[in-house]
Design an enzyme around this catalytic site. Structure first.
Site, short mmCIF file in Angstrom:
data_model
loop_
_atom_site.label_atom_id
_atom_site.label_comp_id
_atom_site.label_asym_id
_atom_site.label_seq_id
_atom_site.Cartn_x
_atom_site.Cartn_y
_atom_site.Cartn_z
N ASN A 77 0.84 -1.19 0.00
CA ASN A 77 0.00 0.00 0.00
C ASN A 77 0.88 1.25 0.00
O ASN A 77 1.98 1.26 0.56
CB ASN A 77 -1.01 0.00 1.14
CG ASN A 77 -0.42 -0.13 2.52
OD1 ASN A 77 0.61 -0.77 2.71
ND2 ASN A 77 -1.08 0.45 3.50
N ILE A 78 0.37 2.28 -0.67
CA ILE A 78 1.12 3.53 -0.83
C ILE A 78 0.16 4.66 -0.50
O ILE A 78 -0.79 4.92 -1.26
CB ILE A 78 1.66 3.67 -2.27
CG1 ILE A 78 2.52 2.46 -2.63
CG2 ILE A 78 2.42 4.98 -2.44
CD1 ILE A 78 2.80 2.31 -4.12
N GLU A 79 0.38 5.30 0.65
CA GLU A 79 -0.51 6.38 1.08
C GLU A 79 -0.12 7.71 0.46
O GLU A 79 0.96 7.88 -0.08
CB GLU A 79 -0.49 6.49 2.61
CG GLU A 79 -1.09 5.30 3.30
CD GLU A 79 -1.11 5.41 4.81
OE1 GLU A 79 -1.83 4.62 5.42
OE2 GLU A 79 -0.41 6.28 5.39
N CYS A 88 -4.01 0.67 -2.65
CA CYS A 88 -3.90 -0.55 -1.84
C CYS A 88 -2.86 -1.50 -2.42
O CYS A 88 -2.56 -1.47 -3.61
CB CYS A 88 -5.25 -1.25 -1.78
SG CYS A 88 -6.55 -0.28 -1.01
N GLU A 90 -3.13 -4.69 -2.97
CA GLU A 90 -3.71 -5.60 -3.95
C GLU A 90 -3.76 -4.96 -5.33
O GLU A 90 -3.38 -5.56 -6.34
CB GLU A 90 -5.13 -6.01 -3.53
CG GLU A 90 -5.20 -6.69 -2.18
CD GLU A 90 -5.43 -5.73 -1.02
OE1 GLU A 90 -4.70 -4.71 -0.91
OE2 GLU A 90 -6.34 -5.98 -0.22
N CYS A 125 -10.31 -4.45 0.41
CA CYS A 125 -11.42 -3.49 0.43
C CYS A 125 -12.32 -3.73 -0.78
O CYS A 125 -12.00 -4.51 -1.68
CB CYS A 125 -10.87 -2.06 0.42
SG CYS A 125 -10.20 -1.52 -1.17
N CYS A 128 -10.69 -2.99 -4.23
CA CYS A 128 -9.78 -4.06 -4.65
C CYS A 128 -10.54 -5.29 -5.12
O CYS A 128 -10.16 -5.93 -6.09
CB CYS A 128 -8.83 -4.42 -3.51
SG CYS A 128 -7.59 -3.15 -3.21
#
Length: 172
Positions: A77-79, A88, A90, A125, A128
């Protein structure tokens, strides 16, 4: 959930399904992925946690996606400070794979936890799940939710996204 059965008989079993080991002859559970493949995908997903960028939530997620050509695509995941552009793990794995020409997939392992500590199962989620629906057969695409390579659950996409909307719905 007990430890994985390492006997010869245990090696002939597929992954866990809702916490239970599934016999390799249970055809409705995909193209049957064996326990060793599940464990390898879980290890790759755990390794992906190292690349997770989560300065805001601290909740790290790693994923390892297995294509039908047997290549593994890892994602984390990359915020983002504005939150909406956050991606996300996935979807990162799927987008990497598709950007390299893959469009058929067998399974994905997903792990996650605060500061990368795996204390519970981390399910995908809704967004995804919808991306998975775009590229995967919901009846046999496997989703492995893991806390370790010995403690995992296995679901089909159809179980996690009942009545999902996919490309075939546009043809109706």
């Amino acid at each position: 959930m007990g430890e994985h059965n390492n006997t010869k008989e245990g090696n002939e079993l597929a992954c866990r399904h809702e916490g239970q080991l599934v016999p390799a002859d249970k055809k409705e559970i995909a193209g049957v992925i064996n326990a060793d493949t599940c464990k390898m995908l879980i290890r790759e997903a755990i390794d992906s946690l190292n690349y997770s960028y989560t300065p805001y939530s601290g909740f790290k997620v790693g994923a390892a996606l297995l294509s039908k050509s047997l290549k593994v695509y890892k994602g984390c995941n990359i915020e983002n400070a504005s939150f909406t552009p956050t991606n996300c793990a996935e979807r990162t794995a799927f987008f990497k794979a598709v950007s390299e020409g893959e469009k058929e997939f067998m399974a994905i392992a997903i792990v996650g936890g605060k500061n990368g500590v795996l204390t519970d199962y981390c399910s995908p989620c809704g967004v995804c799940r919808q991306v998975m629906m775009e590229f995967c057969n919901p009846k046999n695409f496997l989703i492995i939710l893991a806390k370790s390579e010995h403690d995992y659950w296995l679901y089909t996409l159809e179980e996690l996204l009942p009545l999902g909307f996919g490309p075939s719905d546009l043809e109706k």
